[in-house]
Design a protein around this motif. Structure first.
Motif, mmCIF file in Angstrom:
data_model
loop_
_atom_site.group_PDB
_atom_site.id
_atom_site.type_symbol
_atom_site.label_atom_id
_atom_site.label_comp_id
_atom_site.label_asym_id
_atom_site.label_seq_id
_atom_site.Cartn_x
_atom_site.Cartn_y
_atom_site.Cartn_z
ATOM 1 N N ASP A 156 0.760 -1.021 0.035
ATOM 2 C CA ASP A 156 0.011 0.061 -0.017
ATOM 3 C C ASP A 156 0.799 1.328 0.160
ATOM 4 O O ASP A 156 0.568 2.259 -0.535
ATOM 5 N N LYS A 157 1.945 1.175 0.584
ATOM 6 C CA LYS A 157 2.870 2.350 0.810
ATOM 7 C C LYS A 157 3.435 2.972 -0.588
ATOM 8 O O LYS A 157 3.971 4.088 -0.532
ATOM 9 N N TYR A 158 3.157 2.135 -1.649
ATOM 10 C CA TYR A 158 3.853 2.270 -3.118
ATOM 11 C C TYR A 158 2.942 2.995 -3.926
ATOM 12 O O TYR A 158 3.077 3.405 -4.933
ATOM 13 N N PHE A 159 1.621 3.180 -3.394
ATOM 14 C CA PHE A 159 0.406 3.565 -4.317
ATOM 15 C C PHE A 159 -0.230 4.840 -3.506
ATOM 16 O O PHE A 159 -0.284 5.107 -2.210
ATOM 17 N N LYS A 201 -3.111 7.224 -1.960
ATOM 18 C CA LYS A 201 -4.054 6.751 -0.931
ATOM 19 C C LYS A 201 -5.663 6.799 -1.634
ATOM 20 O O LYS A 201 -6.451 5.725 -1.378
ATOM 21 N N ASP A 202 -5.845 7.516 -2.725
ATOM 22 C CA ASP A 202 -6.969 7.177 -3.584
ATOM 23 C C ASP A 202 -7.233 5.937 -4.484
ATOM 24 O O ASP A 202 -8.093 5.904 -5.126
ATOM 25 N N PHE A 203 -6.046 5.135 -4.556
ATOM 26 C CA PHE A 203 -6.064 4.066 -5.695
ATOM 27 C C PHE A 203 -6.865 2.956 -5.111
ATOM 28 O O PHE A 203 -6.818 2.561 -3.976
ATOM 29 N N THR A 204 -7.854 2.635 -5.966
ATOM 30 C CA THR A 204 -8.195 1.327 -5.665
ATOM 31 C C THR A 204 -7.919 0.210 -6.022
ATOM 32 O O THR A 204 -6.702 0.058 -6.625
ATOM 33 N N PRO A 205 -8.321 -1.090 -5.259
ATOM 34 C CA PRO A 205 -7.580 -2.273 -5.520
ATOM 35 C C PRO A 205 -7.245 -2.755 -7.205
ATOM 36 O O PRO A 205 -6.299 -3.184 -7.542
ATOM 37 N N GLY A 206 -8.417 -2.256 -7.774
ATOM 38 C CA GLY A 206 -8.373 -2.406 -9.342
ATOM 39 C C GLY A 206 -7.283 -1.705 -10.046
ATOM 40 O O GLY A 206 -6.474 -2.052 -10.809
ATOM 41 N N LYS A 207 -7.318 -0.374 -9.560
ATOM 42 C CA LYS A 207 -6.106 0.439 -10.126
ATOM 43 C C LYS A 207 -4.791 0.064 -9.705
ATOM 44 O O LYS A 207 -3.740 0.027 -10.662
ATOM 45 N N LYS A 208 -4.521 -0.396 -8.746
ATOM 46 C CA LYS A 208 -3.419 -1.107 -8.158
ATOM 47 C C LYS A 208 -2.966 -2.454 -8.913
ATOM 48 O O LYS A 208 -1.668 -2.391 -9.428
ATOM 49 N N LYS A 209 -3.915 -3.068 -9.290
ATOM 50 C CA LYS A 209 -3.666 -4.218 -10.134
ATOM 51 C C LYS A 209 -3.325 -3.803 -11.587
ATOM 52 O O LYS A 209 -1.995 -4.430 -11.970
ATOM 53 N N ASP A 210 -3.963 -2.866 -12.120
ATOM 54 C CA ASP A 210 -3.485 -2.327 -13.541
ATOM 55 C C ASP A 210 -2.000 -1.885 -13.395
ATOM 56 O O ASP A 210 -1.542 -2.083 -14.330
#
Length: 329
Positions: free
Chosen positions: A296-299, A301-310
């Protein structure tokens, strides 16, 4: 003068007139005594492992800080030594601290009484291996059956054990099923589950280590498959244990049930075991897993799990392309 015959009037003896009731009670009561650890032997076929694990380290620290709060329970032996009933782990902890003595209650017990007390004092511990529980249930069940006046050999076809079945004071024979039901009621466990734990005692040592999760190769067999494997012959179990280590795979419940069926029919071969274990099971394919909090610390705060995956897939694709270009040079 003629001597009159001495009459026994049932009166207390001369000595007893000069001893108090308190003194007589004290003479018959159990006492906590300090005994040399060297004079205390382990309970015969003690089913519980005593090892230097995390819980033992905590026990050693507790004794070091507070001393041993609860005395052990031992029974005297004819040679002047004692047999441990309850306190094996405390004895080991004291030995690790260099202590030579321990406090213990000395109690006269027959074999069956001692077995029941030994099991009951350990069975409620949180961290008990499945095979330990199986041996403990088996020993306690046998002790229950031995207690009584009339003893008769009755085979237990279902468990594959011969128990000495006993009758109670009213002369009623205690059957295997009734004994298990009684034990289940006392321990808060189902009779069927007790029977299944006892089946683990018919596994060879390497397979017991696997079901306990203490195998040197860190191989783990689930409880239900292990019960099915307990019906294999000893040689078949050794063939299976070797195949498991060689292939670094354990059989599924369905595969274990097939092994059991073939073993019963006398058709289970080493080749079939090896072929079965060499097949890759879907649930044993290598997996990568991690918790989101680890990245989480690399993204933002407003990133959703889907955005993180993409984003992770996009970055990996770019990394793969870069690596491919470098290899072409």
């Amino acid at each position: 003068m003629a001597h009159l015959p001495k009459l026994d009037l049932g009166l207390p003896s001369y000595d007893s007139l000069f001893s108090t009731e308190e003194e007589r009670q004290e003479a018959n009561s159990e006492k906590v005594m300090t005994i040399s650890i060297d004079k205390i032997t382990d309970f015969k076929e003690h089913p519980f492992h005593v090892t230097m694990d995390e819980d033992m380290a905590k026990l050693i620290d507790s004794i070091k800080e507070n001393d041993m709060l609860m005395p052990a329970l031992v029974r005297p032996k004819k040679d002047g030594s004692y047999e441990m009933i309850s306190g094996h782990r405390r004895k080991f902890a004291l030995s690790q601290l260099g202590r030579k003595e321990m406090n213990a209650i000395i109690r006269d017990l027959d074999d069956d009484q001692a077995t029941i007390l030994m099991v009951d004092s350990n069975i409620q511990r949180e961290n008990i291996y499945p095979s330990e529980r199986g041996y403990a249930y088996k020993m306690r069940l046998e002790a229950m059956k031995h207690q009584g006046k009339r003893i008769e050999e009755i085979p237990d076809d279902e468990l594959g054990i011969e128990y000495k079945t006993t009758s109670g004071q009213v002369g009623q024979k205690l059957s295997n099923a009734v004994s298990r039901d009684l034990l289940a009621q006392q321990l808060g466990e189902s009779s069927k589950q007790i029977q299944r734990f006892i089946r683990l005692t018919y596994l060879i040592e390497p397979l017991q280590e696997m079901v306990d999760g203490r195998h040197e190769n860190e191989i783990k067999i689930a409880f239900n498959p292990a019960v099915e494997l307990s019906y294999l012959t000893e040689s078949e179990q050794y063939d299976l244990a070797n195949a498991i280590v060689e292939n670094q795979r354990t059989p599924s419940l369905a595969q274990c049930q097939e092994f059991k069926r073939l073993s019963h029919d006398g058709e289970l071969t080493t080749e079939f075991i090896e072929d079965t274990l060499s097949e890759e099971k879907p649930n044993q394919r290598e997996k990568l897993s991690f918790q989101m909090k680890e990245i989480d610390k690399y993204f933002p705060k407003d990133f959703t799990p889907g955005k993180k995956k993409d984003l992770m897939i996009h970055l990996l694709e770019n990394w793969a392309k870069k690596r491919s270009r470098e290899q072409e040079r």
